[in-house]
Design an enzyme around this catalytic site. Sequence first.
Site, mmCIF file in Angstrom:
data_model
loop_
_atom_site.group_PDB
_atom_site.id
_atom_site.type_symbol
_atom_site.label_atom_id
_atom_site.label_comp_id
_atom_site.label_asym_id
_atom_site.label_seq_id
_atom_site.Cartn_x
_atom_site.Cartn_y
_atom_site.Cartn_z
ATOM 1 N N GLY A 24 5.001 -0.614 -16.207
ATOM 2 C CA GLY A 24 4.060 -1.135 -16.160
ATOM 3 C C GLY A 24 3.229 -1.784 -15.465
ATOM 4 C CG HIS A 30 4.056 2.122 -11.361
ATOM 5 N ND1 HIS A 30 2.875 1.173 -11.084
ATOM 6 C CD2 HIS A 30 5.544 1.633 -11.029
ATOM 7 C CE1 HIS A 30 4.133 0.194 -11.183
ATOM 8 N NE2 HIS A 30 5.345 0.680 -11.452
ATOM 9 C CB SER A 178 5.576 -5.160 -5.488
ATOM 10 O OG SER A 178 5.902 -5.647 -6.268
#
Length: 292
Positions: A24, A30, A178
């Site tokens: 998450g 992502h 990140s």
Amino acid sequence: MKIISTIEQERAYSEEAVFVPTMGSLHSGHLSLVEKAKEFSCPIWMSIFVNILQFNNSEDYTNYPKDLNKDISKAEAAGVDVLFTPDTNYILREESLEHVSSGHKGVILEGESRPGHFDGVLTIVNRLLDLIKPKYMVLGRKDAQQLFLIKKKLEEKYPRTEFISSSIVREDSGLALSSRNKLLSNLAIETSAELFKCLKIFYSSFSSGDSVEDSRAKAKYYIDQYPKIELDYLEIVDAVSFNEPRKDTFGYFILIAAVVDGVRLIDNIYLEKKNNKFYVDLGTNLTGEGNK
Ligand code: PAF
């Protein structure tokens, strides 16, 4: 997008899936994995599970950024078909949890500074693969040692799953994206971009024929100018074995880990040698352009 917290009813469907595991706090890194997943024309599954087993430090787990509502919107907008958000009891049920050891390559580099980290990662990825049994799994190259260990320890166990890796995404400054960057102050974000510069110095020196020792020394000299950066390691490894590079090594990772402002950051550059020429993957930046 469908949101599920158990797998049973979705099992048959999951076996055709391309799977993106995450913890998450989704960012463009992502979302680039989701873009990669689209290349496979299968339903895209994403998991969000902050895996306590891979935090060797409870404070790090508590501080890890979590925002499920924002993540749901981002996953949906990115084109995820099924979002798997299991609760801890479902995933960590002792009777169905097989503890996977990362072996001796799991206790070097990241594993040396974060004891138990890779055992925790492998245990959870094994559990997720066992539940979902996807056709493909997409992982980011930023966590190079994680990628190496997942392939080494789980590829044989899941022969019908193909493991796909995807390039690092960076800020324009070069800082690798990140979830942990959210914990950095503005000043620390600026300083952290020096990690990538340090990797590039290592790479330029090594690819122009300098020895590993000389290349590392130049890069270390550079990063040592920044007292706010506490360097943990700066290494080059053979990408296939995670051993020291040999004469016949063809893929390399140059790896760095450092603590900035109390936040642990990692980054790497991947390079390949073909016919005595080096080809480098520096990642892409947020506008989709290559890094220099
Ligand atoms: O890379 C991550 O976010 C995690 O290590 C993973 C692979 C989702 C396992 O918890």
